[in-house]
Design a protein around this motif. Structure first.
Motif, PDB file in Angstrom:
ATOM      1  N   PHE A  68       6.349  -0.149  -4.336  1.00  0.00           N
ATOM      2  CA  PHE A  68       5.100   0.589  -4.528  1.00  0.00           C
ATOM      3  C   PHE A  68       5.294   2.082  -4.279  1.00  0.00           C
ATOM      4  CE2 PHE A  68       2.416  -3.352  -3.311  1.00  0.00           C
ATOM      5  CZ  PHE A  68       2.448  -3.782  -4.625  1.00  0.00           C
ATOM      6  N   THR A  69       4.608   2.871  -5.094  1.00  0.00           N
ATOM      7  CA  THR A  69       4.532   4.318  -4.891  1.00  0.00           C
ATOM      8  C   THR A  69       3.092   4.655  -4.518  1.00  0.00           C
ATOM      9  OG1 THR A  69       3.911   4.805  -7.177  1.00  0.00           O
ATOM     10  CG2 THR A  69       6.267   4.610  -6.685  1.00  0.00           C
ATOM     11  N   PRO A  70       2.808   5.870  -4.066  1.00  0.00           N
ATOM     12  CA  PRO A  70       1.420   6.223  -3.736  1.00  0.00           C
ATOM     13  C   PRO A  70       0.474   6.053  -4.911  1.00  0.00           C
ATOM     14  CG  PRO A  70       2.919   7.837  -2.806  1.00  0.00           C
ATOM     15  CD  PRO A  70       3.746   6.943  -3.683  1.00  0.00           C
ATOM     16  N   PRO A  80       9.229  -1.157  -0.764  1.00  0.00           N
ATOM     17  CA  PRO A  80       9.388  -2.552  -1.189  1.00  0.00           C
ATOM     18  C   PRO A  80       8.267  -3.442  -0.663  1.00  0.00           C
ATOM     19  CG  PRO A  80      11.472  -1.666  -0.380  1.00  0.00           C
ATOM     20  CD  PRO A  80      10.419  -0.660  -0.036  1.00  0.00           C
ATOM     21  N   ASN A  81       7.655  -4.215  -1.547  1.00  0.00           N
ATOM     22  CA  ASN A  81       6.600  -5.157  -1.174  1.00  0.00           C
ATOM     23  C   ASN A  81       6.816  -6.463  -1.915  1.00  0.00           C
ATOM     24  OD1 ASN A  81       3.888  -4.084   0.420  1.00  0.00           O
ATOM     25  ND2 ASN A  81       5.156  -2.427  -0.375  1.00  0.00           N
ATOM     26  N   PHE A  82       6.310  -7.542  -1.325  1.00  0.00           N
ATOM     27  CA  PHE A  82       6.565  -8.876  -1.833  1.00  0.00           C
ATOM     28  C   PHE A  82       5.250  -9.640  -1.939  1.00  0.00           C
ATOM     29  CE2 PHE A  82       9.973  -7.163   0.639  1.00  0.00           C
ATOM     30  CZ  PHE A  82      11.134  -7.444  -0.087  1.00  0.00           C
ATOM     31  N   LEU A  83       4.976 -10.199  -3.113  1.00  0.00           N
ATOM     32  CA  LEU A  83       3.811 -11.062  -3.281  1.00  0.00           C
ATOM     33  C   LEU A  83       4.223 -12.463  -2.851  1.00  0.00           C
ATOM     34  CD1 LEU A  83       0.874 -11.408  -4.279  1.00  0.00           C
ATOM     35  CD2 LEU A  83       1.827 -12.013  -6.518  1.00  0.00           C
ATOM     36  N   VAL A  84       3.587 -12.996  -1.801  1.00  0.00           N
ATOM     37  CA  VAL A  84       3.984 -14.298  -1.266  1.00  0.00           C
ATOM     38  C   VAL A  84       2.870 -15.320  -1.437  1.00  0.00           C
ATOM     39  CG1 VAL A  84       5.560 -13.283   0.421  1.00  0.00           C
ATOM     40  CG2 VAL A  84       3.192 -13.724   1.072  1.00  0.00           C
ATOM     41  N   HIS A  85       3.288 -16.561  -1.601  1.00  0.00           N
ATOM     42  CA  HIS A  85       2.354 -17.698  -1.624  1.00  0.00           C
ATOM     43  C   HIS A  85       2.677 -18.572  -0.425  1.00  0.00           C
ATOM     44  CE1 HIS A  85      -0.019 -21.117  -2.913  1.00  0.00           C
ATOM     45  NE2 HIS A  85       1.048 -21.879  -2.750  1.00  0.00           N
ATOM     46  N   GLY A 280      -2.260   9.189  -0.531  1.00  0.00           N
ATOM     47  CA  GLY A 280      -2.346   9.785  -1.857  1.00  0.00           C
ATOM     48  C   GLY A 280      -1.709  11.162  -1.946  1.00  0.00           C
ATOM     49  N   PRO A 281      -1.291  11.568  -3.141  1.00  0.00           N
ATOM     50  CA  PRO A 281      -0.616  12.859  -3.321  1.00  0.00           C
ATOM     51  C   PRO A 281      -1.503  14.057  -3.014  1.00  0.00           C
ATOM     52  CG  PRO A 281      -1.134  11.860  -5.451  1.00  0.00           C
ATOM     53  CD  PRO A 281      -1.409  10.819  -4.415  1.00  0.00           C
TER      54      PRO A 281
END
Length: 362
Positions: A68-70, A80-85, A280-281
């Motif tokens: 992810f970026t802003p 780094p991000n992870f979509l988890v179930h 945010g920028p």
């Protein structure tokens, strides 16, 4: 985010670590695998893992990986991000998490999961799941998955398979538990109804609390502090303790808001709020450093935290005397919320735009 691989396999440029990414897809920059820039551990799509949710650890599976970026963050976090179930839970509990919340599914991770489960079982004293009544008087299960006493079930409560060994865990901890006070809260019935209404508005009607709220959590705690100091109560040494306890509750809220106080439908709103006020920028560093979630969210989310507080405290290092003090003040705060419910809680929730709903479901 570009769909092309981010650079060649390399871990640093000018001293700044980069994640090593392979086989990106074209859908929103999703990745098939990623090597962490901090731990150098490799994560892959469909990999079984363990994931923190609240104070406990659950078995989960990685569905997506993104950096992810802003500009495109979906949970307010960058990197780094992870979509988890979560195994055994509905898709509505799927969420984006940072690497700090996931563990490899190996002996070390499983041992940590079992240790936390046994500790929680001992703290809960085998209490039955809390029951509440909705506005029509119908008894229902605890919809928000929040604890009303240390013995109640929570979203992060113990699942059935953790029951084995409970007796031994309690016997081993008898001396420890004897020194700890149970944090059993007396939640007024009207607040239980508000919790149910809040749950229905967000999860069933797909509505949102207006943000920023007025009054905010910080303002409510400040008003409660003034109330305690200006009225006669049975609270011990209010002149000395009230400010300290209110400040502690605010810290608890700021640290738990994004992790355990939001329903899935609210997470995109949380990401937007963080982008607007913190990451945010256009946000100036000197401005963002003073912004906490307690200055944006209000009574609805504060109430969610208060009824889950016993579970949080059960996994803290607080001694029995401190737990007893906090319990007295939180029960008084709940009575204050009940008395001032008309000015603290939102009557009508917002209906978000169609684009918001499409983003959440995508």
């Amino acid at each position: 985010m570009s769909a092309d691989p981010v650079g060649e396999p390399s871990t640093s440029t000018a001293g700044i670590s980069k994640p090593i990414i392979t086989k990106t897809s074209t859908a929103k920059g999703n990745l098939s695998s990623l090597v962490s820039p901090t731990t150098h551990v490799q994560w892959k799509i469909n990999e079984k893992c363990l994931c923190y949710h609240g104070p406990l650890i659950y078995e989960a599976k990685i569905l997506k990986i993104r950096v992810f970026t802003p500009e495109d963050t979906e949970n307010g976090e960058i990197g780094p991000n992870f979509l988890v179930h979560y195994k055994g839970w509905k898709q509505t509990w799927d969420e984006w998490v940072t690497e700090q919340r996931i563990l490899k599914f190996d002996e070390a991770g499983i041992a940590k999961q079992k240790a936390l489960s046994q500790s929680a079982l001992a703290a809960q004293n085998a209490g039955a799941a809390g029951k509440m009544k909705d506005s029509s008087g119908k008894t229902i299960g605890n919809p928000a998955g929040l604890s009303i006493s240390a013995g109640g079930s929570t979203r992060s409560g113990i699942r059935k398979e953790g029951a084995r060994g409970t007796k031994r865990a309690r016997e081993d901890d008898d001396g420890h538990n004897a020194r700890r006070a149970e944090m059993k809260l007396s939640v007024p019935e009207i607040l239980k109804v508000l919790l149910v209404d809040d749950w229905e508005a967000v999860t069933k009607n797909h509505q949102l609390v207006t943000l920023p709220r007025s009054p905010t959590v910080r303002q409510i705690l400040g008003q409660f502090e003034d109330h305690v100091k200006s009225t006669t109560t049975s609270l011990p040494t209010p002149a000395l303790l009230t400010h300290t306890i209110c400040a502690g509750l605010q810290i608890y809220f700021d640290r738990s808001c994004g992790m355990s106080l939001l329903y899935r439908f609210e997470r995109h709103q949380y990401a937007e709020i963080r982008k607007k006020y913190i990451t945010g920028p256009q946000v100036k560093i000197e401005e963002s450093s003073d912004v906490e979630m307690s200055s944006i969210y209000g009574g609805e989310h504060l109430l969610r935290m208060l009824v889950s507080l016993p579970q949080m405290v059960a996994h803290s290092q607080m001694d029995g005397e401190s737990i007893s003090l906090v319990k007295e003040y939180v029960n008084e705060l709940l009575r204050y919320l009940e008395s001032n419910k008309d000015s603290i809680f939102q009557r009508e929730y917002d209906t978000p735009s169609e684009s918001y709903g499409n983003t959440v479901r995508s």
